[in-house]
Design a protein around this motif. Structure first.
Motif, PDB file in Angstrom:
ATOM      1  N   PHE A 208      34.640   0.117 -15.275  1.00 47.97           N
ATOM      2  CA  PHE A 208      33.971   1.235 -15.920  1.00 47.97           C
ATOM      3  C   PHE A 208      33.656   2.332 -14.915  1.00 47.97           C
ATOM      4  O   PHE A 208      33.902   3.520 -15.165  1.00 47.97           O
ATOM      5  CB  PHE A 208      32.686   0.751 -16.593  1.00 47.97           C
ATOM      6  N   LYS A 209      33.138   1.954 -13.759  1.00 43.46           N
ATOM      7  CA  LYS A 209      32.783   2.947 -12.745  1.00 43.46           C
ATOM      8  C   LYS A 209      34.026   3.689 -12.252  1.00 43.46           C
ATOM      9  O   LYS A 209      33.992   4.899 -12.033  1.00 43.46           O
ATOM     10  CB  LYS A 209      32.069   2.261 -11.578  1.00 43.46           C
ATOM     11  N   MET A 210      35.127   2.963 -12.066  1.00 41.61           N
ATOM     12  CA  MET A 210      36.376   3.624 -11.694  1.00 41.61           C
ATOM     13  C   MET A 210      36.787   4.640 -12.744  1.00 41.61           C
ATOM     14  O   MET A 210      37.196   5.760 -12.420  1.00 41.61           O
ATOM     15  CB  MET A 210      37.470   2.570 -11.500  1.00 41.61           C
ATOM     16  N   SER A 211      36.655   4.268 -14.025  1.00 40.42           N
ATOM     17  CA  SER A 211      37.087   5.144 -15.115  1.00 40.42           C
ATOM     18  C   SER A 211      36.288   6.431 -15.143  1.00 40.42           C
ATOM     19  O   SER A 211      36.851   7.530 -15.268  1.00 40.42           O
ATOM     20  CB  SER A 211      36.951   4.420 -16.459  1.00 40.42           C
ATOM     21  N   ILE A 212      34.961   6.344 -15.068  1.00 39.30           N
ATOM     22  CA  ILE A 212      34.147   7.551 -15.197  1.00 39.30           C
ATOM     23  C   ILE A 212      34.155   8.407 -13.934  1.00 39.30           C
ATOM     24  O   ILE A 212      33.656   9.539 -13.952  1.00 39.30           O
ATOM     25  CB  ILE A 212      32.701   7.233 -15.627  1.00 39.30           C
ATOM     26  N   ASN A 213      34.760   7.881 -12.866  1.00 39.54           N
ATOM     27  CA  ASN A 213      34.938   8.679 -11.656  1.00 39.54           C
ATOM     28  C   ASN A 213      36.377   9.159 -11.476  1.00 39.54           C
ATOM     29  O   ASN A 213      36.687   9.817 -10.486  1.00 39.54           O
ATOM     30  CB  ASN A 213      34.517   7.868 -10.426  1.00 39.54           C
ATOM     31  N   ALA A 214      37.253   8.826 -12.426  1.00 41.96           N
ATOM     32  CA  ALA A 214      38.652   9.227 -12.302  1.00 41.96           C
ATOM     33  C   ALA A 214      38.799  10.737 -12.384  1.00 41.96           C
ATOM     34  O   ALA A 214      37.980  11.444 -12.968  1.00 41.96           O
ATOM     35  CB  ALA A 214      39.480   8.562 -13.401  1.00 41.96           C
ATOM     36  N   VAL A 215      39.873  11.214 -11.793  1.00 42.00           N
ATOM     37  CA  VAL A 215      40.178  12.642 -11.750  1.00 42.00           C
ATOM     38  C   VAL A 215      41.517  12.858 -12.457  1.00 42.00           C
ATOM     39  O   VAL A 215      42.459  12.092 -12.253  1.00 42.00           O
ATOM     40  CB  VAL A 215      40.272  13.143 -10.289  1.00 42.00           C
ATOM     41  N   GLY A 216      41.603  13.886 -13.279  1.00 42.65           N
ATOM     42  CA  GLY A 216      42.866  14.181 -13.943  1.00 42.65           C
ATOM     43  C   GLY A 216      43.939  14.588 -12.949  1.00 42.65           C
ATOM     44  O   GLY A 216      43.687  15.411 -12.059  1.00 42.65           O
ATOM     45  N   LEU A 217      45.117  14.010 -13.066  1.00 45.79           N
ATOM     46  CA  LEU A 217      46.220  14.374 -12.175  1.00 45.79           C
ATOM     47  C   LEU A 217      46.635  15.814 -12.479  1.00 45.79           C
ATOM     48  O   LEU A 217      47.035  16.123 -13.608  1.00 45.79           O
ATOM     49  CB  LEU A 217      47.399  13.424 -12.386  1.00 45.79           C
ATOM     50  N   PRO A 248      51.353  19.641  -7.876  1.00 48.56           N
ATOM     51  CA  PRO A 248      51.091  20.870  -7.125  1.00 48.56           C
ATOM     52  C   PRO A 248      51.473  20.693  -5.659  1.00 48.56           C
ATOM     53  O   PRO A 248      51.411  19.588  -5.106  1.00 48.56           O
ATOM     54  CB  PRO A 248      49.581  21.074  -7.293  1.00 48.56           C
ATOM     55  N   ALA A 249      51.844  21.795  -5.023  1.00 46.76           N
ATOM     56  CA  ALA A 249      52.343  21.729  -3.652  1.00 46.76           C
ATOM     57  C   ALA A 249      51.274  21.272  -2.671  1.00 46.76           C
ATOM     58  O   ALA A 249      51.582  20.676  -1.623  1.00 46.76           O
ATOM     59  CB  ALA A 249      52.887  23.098  -3.238  1.00 46.76           C
ATOM     60  N   ASP A 250      50.001  21.523  -2.975  1.00 47.51           N
ATOM     61  CA  ASP A 250      48.938  21.213  -2.018  1.00 47.51           C
ATOM     62  C   ASP A 250      48.252  19.876  -2.287  1.00 47.51           C
ATOM     63  O   ASP A 250      47.208  19.586  -1.705  1.00 47.51           O
ATOM     64  CB  ASP A 250      47.887  22.325  -2.013  1.00 47.51           C
ATOM     65  N   LEU A 251      48.823  19.046  -3.159  1.00 42.36           N
ATOM     66  CA  LEU A 251      48.197  17.771  -3.485  1.00 42.36           C
ATOM     67  C   LEU A 251      48.335  16.804  -2.311  1.00 42.36           C
ATOM     68  O   LEU A 251      49.438  16.491  -1.881  1.00 42.36           O
ATOM     69  CB  LEU A 251      48.846  17.164  -4.736  1.00 42.36           C
ATOM     70  N   LYS A 252      47.201  16.331  -1.802  1.00 42.74           N
ATOM     71  CA  LYS A 252      47.214  15.447  -0.655  1.00 42.74           C
ATOM     72  C   LYS A 252      47.647  14.033  -1.060  1.00 42.74           C
ATOM     73  O   LYS A 252      47.386  13.578  -2.161  1.00 42.74           O
ATOM     74  CB  LYS A 252      45.829  15.403  -0.009  1.00 42.74           C
ATOM     75  N   ARG A 253      48.319  13.373  -0.160  1.00 47.17           N
ATOM     76  CA  ARG A 253      48.741  11.977  -0.306  1.00 47.17           C
ATOM     77  C   ARG A 253      49.667  11.781  -1.508  1.00 47.17           C
ATOM     78  O   ARG A 253      49.725  10.703  -2.096  1.00 47.17           O
ATOM     79  CB  ARG A 253      47.522  11.058  -0.420  1.00 47.17           C
ATOM     80  N   ALA A 254      50.411  12.853  -1.871  1.00 45.52           N
ATOM     81  CA  ALA A 254      51.289  12.755  -3.042  1.00 45.52           C
ATOM     82  C   ALA A 254      52.328  11.659  -2.882  1.00 45.52           C
ATOM     83  O   ALA A 254      52.819  11.107  -3.877  1.00 45.52           O
ATOM     84  CB  ALA A 254      51.965  14.103  -3.286  1.00 45.52           C
ATOM     85  N   ASN A 255      52.662  11.321  -1.644  1.00 49.85           N
ATOM     86  CA  ASN A 255      53.663  10.261  -1.415  1.00 49.85           C
ATOM     87  C   ASN A 255      53.138   8.877  -1.794  1.00 49.85           C
ATOM     88  O   ASN A 255      53.900   7.909  -1.851  1.00 49.85           O
ATOM     89  CB  ASN A 255      54.099  10.268   0.048  1.00 49.85           C
ATOM     90  N   GLU A 256      51.825   8.775  -2.084  1.00 48.97           N
ATOM     91  CA  GLU A 256      51.247   7.484  -2.470  1.00 48.97           C
ATOM     92  C   GLU A 256      51.172   7.302  -3.986  1.00 48.97           C
ATOM     93  O   GLU A 256      50.620   6.303  -4.463  1.00 48.97           O
ATOM     94  CB  GLU A 256      49.850   7.338  -1.864  1.00 48.97           C
ATOM     95  N   ASN A 294      51.148   4.381 -16.809  1.00 46.17           N
ATOM     96  CA  ASN A 294      50.054   4.974 -16.041  1.00 46.17           C
ATOM     97  C   ASN A 294      50.530   5.307 -14.640  1.00 46.17           C
ATOM     98  O   ASN A 294      51.235   4.502 -14.010  1.00 46.17           O
ATOM     99  CB  ASN A 294      48.872   3.997 -15.933  1.00 46.17           C
ATOM    100  N   CYS A 295      50.134   6.477 -14.141  1.00 46.61           N
ATOM    101  CA  CYS A 295      50.427   6.890 -12.773  1.00 46.61           C
ATOM    102  C   CYS A 295      49.116   7.190 -12.064  1.00 46.61           C
ATOM    103  O   CYS A 295      48.264   7.910 -12.609  1.00 46.61           O
ATOM    104  CB  CYS A 295      51.321   8.126 -12.754  1.00 46.61           C
ATOM    105  N   THR A 296      48.955   6.638 -10.870  1.00 49.59           N
ATOM    106  CA  THR A 296      47.716   6.801 -10.134  1.00 49.59           C
ATOM    107  C   THR A 296      47.997   7.222  -8.695  1.00 49.59           C
ATOM    108  O   THR A 296      49.083   6.968  -8.153  1.00 49.59           O
ATOM    109  CB  THR A 296      46.884   5.505 -10.123  1.00 49.59           C
ATOM    110  N   LEU A 297      46.978   7.835  -8.097  1.00 50.42           N
ATOM    111  CA  LEU A 297      47.096   8.374  -6.744  1.00 50.42           C
ATOM    112  C   LEU A 297      45.697   8.446  -6.149  1.00 50.42           C
ATOM    113  O   LEU A 297      44.764   8.915  -6.826  1.00 50.42           O
ATOM    114  CB  LEU A 297      47.725   9.773  -6.814  1.00 50.42           C
ATOM    115  N   PRO A 298      45.490   7.992  -4.921  1.00 48.38           N
ATOM    116  CA  PRO A 298      44.156   8.090  -4.321  1.00 48.38           C
ATOM    117  C   PRO A 298      43.682   9.536  -4.231  1.00 48.38           C
ATOM    118  O   PRO A 298      44.441  10.433  -3.869  1.00 48.38           O
ATOM    119  CB  PRO A 298      44.351   7.482  -2.927  1.00 48.38           C
TER     120      PRO A 298
END
Length: 314
Positions: A208-217, A248-256, A294-298
């Motif tokens: 639950f905590k992970m979900s409510i802290n998630a960020v839209g890609l 986006p071009a400036d997205l950090k850690r996109a390779n993960e 689902n696609c996720t990224l730190p």
């Protein structure tokens, strides 16, 4: 997205009372901006930014445990709630659904009541005009009983199609929601927005905590536009779907970035075109029913970017 509260015979749609207490304690900790979903959508659609960690609470259907258990707990905590209701079971007096008087009481006490189709049918399986009528009649009944026209819609079971999305928009709804996990952004299709489903399994505190802290890609150029697939026949050329989006071009850690299929696990055939375009390919058709990707990224602060998709194969 919740359904039932304290109905432990239905673990796939229920949240236990002790779990809900943990959720409410976290939501009222001061870390989150909990707001009504209609206010959230109005802010986004005006092009304005939401405060960090903004969260909306939604409940689907109108089971009586919402009125008896869930709503009193949310109300006491001062947390706003949106109820997506199907008017048919309420009109029929089904034993495990609320009455119109109870729904009116919730509305009077601050709950936001929105549309969910008349009989909670699998809309993509219905003839097109019948599916449209299910949406329209629910819209009319809510307006008639509550004196307020619903502006938001949720597809039963999260099952949608491009035709259904177009009709919901034509009817005057401002946005519509599925049941695919993820945090929304203004770049998402506003008529098939994600929500994190919460039940006994996915309602444990860490999840639950992970979900409510998630960020839209923050991706764009999403494909495909239609989540409805076909198992056979001439239209089955769209199955398996070709999934793609641009980062986006400036997205950090996109390779993960990592993507997962609900039936087969991690998707190995993830093609990168240049540094920004992501394409997912599949060798096998998606089976009948619902399939999620689902696609996720730190992200920063130990949070996760999360983009979810749900497909329905008929």
């Amino acid at each position: 997205m919740y359904h039932r509260f304290g109905e432990n015979d239905y673990p796939s749609t229920n949240i236990r009372v002790e779990q809900l207490k943990e959720h409410i304690q976290e939501l009222t900790s001061g870390k989150y901006n909990v707001m009504r979903l209609d206010d959230m959508m109005a802010t986004l659609q005006k092009g304005e930014k939401l405060p960090n960690r903004s969260v909306a609470i939604t409940i689907d259907d109108a089971f009586v445990s919402v009125f008896n258990v869930g709503w009193p707990m949310f109300k006491e905590a001062g947390l706003p709630v949106t109820l997506f209701m199907s008017a048919g079971p309420v009109d029929q007096g089904q034993f495990d659904y609320m009455t119109w008087d109870q729904i009116r009481q919730m509305a009077a006490e601050g709950a936001d009541i929105q549309g969910h189709s008349l009989n909670h049918s699998h809309l993509p399986l219905l003839p097109t005009q019948q599916a449209f009528a299910e949406i329209e009649e629910d819209h009319a009944r809510i307006t008639e009983e509550l004196g307020k026209t619903p502006t938001l819609f949720a597809y039963p079971y999260g099952e949608a199609s491009k035709d259904l999305m177009d009709y919901v928009q034509e009817l005057g709804y401002k946005a519509a929601f599925g049941q695919h996990s993820g945090a929304m952004t203004p770049m998402h299709n506003q008529f098939y927005l994600p929500r994190f489903p919460v039940n006994e399994r996915y309602g444990e505190f860490d999840r639950f905590k992970m979900s409510i802290n998630a960020v839209g890609l923050p991706a764009t150029d999403y494909l495909p536009m239609d989540p409805l697939l076909y198992a056979s026949g001439p239209k089955s050329e769209n199955n398996p779907p070709h999934i793609g989006f641009t980062l986006p071009a400036d997205l950090k850690r996109a390779n993960e970035l990592a993507c997962y299929h609900s039936q087969v696990g991690k998707i190995e055939d993830m093609q990168r075109i240049g540094s920004r375009r992501i394409e997912l390919r599949f060798n096998e058709k998606f089976p009948k029913g619902r399939t999620r990707v689902n696609c996720t990224l730190p992200a920063a602060d130990n949070r996760w970017y999360w983009y979810g998709m749900q497909f329905f194969t008929k």
